[in-house]
Design an enzyme around this catalytic site. Structure first.
Site, PDB file in Angstrom:
ATOM      1  N   ARG A 233      19.089  28.702 -22.595  1.00  8.75           N
ATOM      2  CA  ARG A 233      19.656  28.776 -21.248  1.00  8.75           C
ATOM      3  C   ARG A 233      18.912  27.868 -20.287  1.00  8.75           C
ATOM      4  O   ARG A 233      17.760  27.464 -20.532  1.00  8.75           O
ATOM      5  CB  ARG A 233      19.620  30.204 -20.702  1.00  8.75           C
ATOM      6  CG  ARG A 233      18.213  30.780 -20.473  1.00  8.75           C
ATOM      7  CD  ARG A 233      17.731  30.682 -19.037  1.00  8.75           C
ATOM      8  NE  ARG A 233      16.337  31.104 -18.879  1.00  8.75           N
ATOM      9  CZ  ARG A 233      15.317  30.271 -18.932  1.00  8.75           C
ATOM     10  NH1 ARG A 233      15.493  28.986 -19.182  1.00  8.75           N
ATOM     11  NH2 ARG A 233      14.084  30.711 -18.760  1.00  8.75           N
TER      12      ARG A 233
ATOM     13  N   GLU B 228      14.427  32.085  -9.515  1.00  5.88           N
ATOM     14  CA  GLU B 228      13.283  32.019 -10.444  1.00  5.88           C
ATOM     15  C   GLU B 228      12.223  33.044 -10.071  1.00  5.88           C
ATOM     16  O   GLU B 228      11.845  33.162  -8.909  1.00  5.88           O
ATOM     17  CB  GLU B 228      12.700  30.603 -10.399  1.00  5.88           C
ATOM     18  CG  GLU B 228      12.214  30.125 -11.735  1.00  5.88           C
ATOM     19  CD  GLU B 228      13.350  29.960 -12.746  1.00  5.88           C
ATOM     20  OE1 GLU B 228      13.571  30.902 -13.529  1.00  5.88           O
ATOM     21  OE2 GLU B 228      14.002  28.913 -12.738  1.00  5.88           O
TER      22      GLU B 228
ATOM     23  N   ASP C 125      13.844  38.041 -11.523  1.00  9.14           N
ATOM     24  CA  ASP C 125      14.468  39.073 -12.393  1.00  9.14           C
ATOM     25  C   ASP C 125      13.614  40.325 -12.506  1.00  9.14           C
ATOM     26  O   ASP C 125      14.124  41.437 -12.450  1.00  9.14           O
ATOM     27  CB  ASP C 125      14.899  38.512 -13.769  1.00  9.14           C
ATOM     28  CG  ASP C 125      13.793  37.956 -14.647  1.00  9.14           C
ATOM     29  OD1 ASP C 125      12.640  37.804 -14.168  1.00  9.14           O
ATOM     30  OD2 ASP C 125      14.085  37.658 -15.823  1.00  9.14           O
TER      31      ASP C 125
ATOM     32  N   GLY D 128       9.518  26.034 -26.798  1.00  7.17           N
ATOM     33  CA  GLY D 128       8.518  26.128 -25.731  1.00  7.17           C
ATOM     34  C   GLY D 128       8.809  25.211 -24.554  1.00  7.17           C
ATOM     35  O   GLY D 128       7.910  24.863 -23.800  1.00  7.17           O
TER      36      GLY D 128
ATOM     37  N   GLY E 187      10.836  25.880 -22.004  1.00 12.05           N
ATOM     38  CA  GLY E 187      11.360  26.581 -20.828  1.00 12.05           C
ATOM     39  C   GLY E 187      12.860  26.763 -20.864  1.00 12.05           C
ATOM     40  O   GLY E 187      13.479  27.058 -19.852  1.00 12.05           O
TER      41      GLY E 187
ATOM     42  N   SER F  78      14.263  28.911 -23.071  1.00 10.06           N
ATOM     43  CA  SER F  78      14.456  30.202 -23.738  1.00 10.06           C
ATOM     44  C   SER F  78      14.739  30.099 -25.224  1.00 10.06           C
ATOM     45  O   SER F  78      15.641  30.751 -25.753  1.00 10.06           O
ATOM     46  CB  SER F  78      15.577  31.006 -23.074  1.00 10.06           C
ATOM     47  OG  SER F  78      15.166  31.411 -21.832  1.00 10.06           O
ATOM     48  N   SER F  79      13.943  29.288 -25.899  1.00 15.17           N
ATOM     49  CA  SER F  79      14.064  29.240 -27.355  1.00 15.17           C
ATOM     50  C   SER F  79      13.752  30.618 -27.939  1.00 15.17           C
ATOM     51  O   SER F  79      14.325  31.010 -28.956  1.00 15.17           O
ATOM     52  CB  SER F  79      13.133  28.182 -27.929  1.00 15.17           C
ATOM     53  OG  SER F  79      11.818  28.367 -27.447  1.00 15.17           O
TER      54      SER F  79
ATOM     55  N   ASP G 218      16.829  35.870 -19.559  1.00 14.09           N
ATOM     56  CA  ASP G 218      17.067  34.983 -20.702  1.00 14.09           C
ATOM     57  C   ASP G 218      17.960  35.645 -21.758  1.00 14.09           C
ATOM     58  O   ASP G 218      18.912  35.042 -22.258  1.00 14.09           O
ATOM     59  CB  ASP G 218      15.730  34.574 -21.348  1.00 14.09           C
ATOM     60  CG  ASP G 218      14.743  34.030 -20.325  1.00 14.09           C
ATOM     61  OD1 ASP G 218      15.180  33.678 -19.203  1.00 14.09           O
ATOM     62  OD2 ASP G 218      13.543  33.987 -20.635  1.00 14.09           O
TER      63      ASP G 218
END
Ligand code: GLA
Length: 388
Positions: free
Chosen positions: A29, A35, A38, A125, A127, A129-130, A175
């Site tokens: 995503r 930011e 959440d 890694g 950013g 959302s792996s 995410d």
């Protein structure tokens, strides 16, 4: 997605022999705005991207064992289903998957052993959302294997829990929600308090989302993230509210003396970012691009100065974007995700994409000596079962 799946199937055949019986995929995503809101019960507005983590699997010869392999990591994990599942150790790639398996078993679902292969084109890694993509892909695979489909909210929460308990990262819900619930051509405006989602169409044919990977990752992410969470809780407590969602910039000013300066600035970011997210959703709905662009830049400044989660490389990208400006087709740009490296997200005029990419590549190389990688993505659909 097709190529990623074909590659996964080929690799599966190489390492296990034969064809997978089940295939599932889940997207990474990018967050347009909202930011570090959440975990403060605020709003976020991410979209799923056209980058996927695919898992191909088949029943194992040994029904009591799960084997997990990845094309990105040589380490192979074998999980015994009889015993209670535990984290595999710090930083192990398979923790995200094992945590999800544990969540399924906790539901009382019966699971037999399987051999799985993970292949992903979500930058690891970066950013994007792996990790959520791996969790959600695993949950989707397990839905296919067990024939038991979870309610989307429960599925996202199960994946978040896996990340908390198996990867030790106290992430919010953004995410996993968007990897599960993303829809083509839609941003997902998520109210993290009620967990209600609203789709915000991003269908203006003249506008594209450009993702710019700084290709740096400062190893602060974990500890700094939980430190920020704690500071937000401290601020909410000082203001006498459940979470910063319930505060306003006015009530924050009134309570300013009740907290340390740094805690005040963290709260100022969160409260203003929640407002910006609501305004940006309205801006996207009405194609009010100049206003959306201003909100994105303001978000970046607030993350850099008040929340202090940016870094020199992200700041460089955003400064270059500002230099390109609206005349050059740049609508707005900001860091995206947890921070300390990773990616920036930009809204750009479609006609200017190639030109903008060249300018950012050259400017970023000049300022940092590093090559940036860039790609555009339409908002993509959430996780799917491709073979069952
Ligand atoms: C990470 C977390 C999310 C969210 C962002 C910051 O990506 O996983 O839950 O908190 O950082 O917005």
């Amino acid at each position: 997605m097709k190529e990623t799946v074909e590659h996964a199937v080929r690799e599966f055949a190489k390492v296990y022999g034969g064809e997978p019986q089940w295939i599932a995929a889940a997207p990474g995503r990018v967050n347009l705005i909202g930011e570090h809101t959440d975990y403060n019960d605020g709003f976020v507005m991410p979209m799923a991207i056209e980058r996927y983590t695919v898992i191909a699997a088949a029943p194992a010869r040994d029904a009591g064992r799960i084997t997990l392999r990845s094309t990105a990591n040589h380490e192979v994990f074998t999980i015994e289903l009889g015993a209670a599942l535990k984290p595999l150790g710090k930083g192990k790639w398979a923790n995200y998957a094992v945590g999800v398996v544990a969540g399924f078993l906790a539901y009382g679902l019966r699971l037999e052993g399987f051999d799985a292969l993970v292949h992903s084109n979500v930058p690891l890694g970066g950013g994007l959302s792996s990790s959520a993509a791996l969790e959600v892909a695993t949950a989707t695979l397990l839905e296919a294997i067990t024939g038991h489909t979870l309610v989307p909210v429960d599925k996202a929460l199960l994946c978040q829990k896996a990340e908390h308990e198996f990867a030790g990262m106290p992430c919010g819900i953004m995410d996993q929600f968007v990897s599960v619930m993303g829809q083509e051509d839609q941003l997902l405006l998520l109210d993290c308090r009620t967990r209600k989602t609203e789709l915000v169409p991003l269908t203006d044919p003249a506008v594209e989302v450009l993702i710019i990977n700084t290709n740096v990752k400062h190893e602060l992410t974990g500890s700094e993230y939980s430190a920020r969470r704690k500071q937000c809780e401290t601020a909410a407590k000082a203001l006498g509210v459940v979470s910063l969602r319930d505060a306003t910039l006015e009530t924050l000013e009134q309570g300013r003396t009740k907290m340390e300066e740094v805690v005040y600035r963290r709260a100022r970011h969160v409260i203003s970012e929640i407002q910006r997210t609501i305004l940006a959703a309205e801006g996207v709905r009405t194609s009010g691009w100049p206003a959306v662009g201003r909100l994105m830049y303001a978000s970046h400044d607030s993350l850099r100065d008040d929340y202090e989660v940016s870094c020199a490389e992200l700041d460089a990208v955003v400064a270059i974007a500002r230099g390109i400006g609206s005349d050059g087709g740049m609508i707005g740009c900001r860091m995206t995700g947890g921070g300390f490296g990773g990616c920036a997200v930009a809204l750009v005029k479609k006609a200017a994409v190639d030109d903008i990419k060249k300018k950012i590549a050259a400017g970023y190389k000049k300022r940092t000596g590093i090559e940036a990688t860039m790609f555009v993505s339409r908002p993509a659909a959430g996780a799917t079962v491709l073979k069952a």
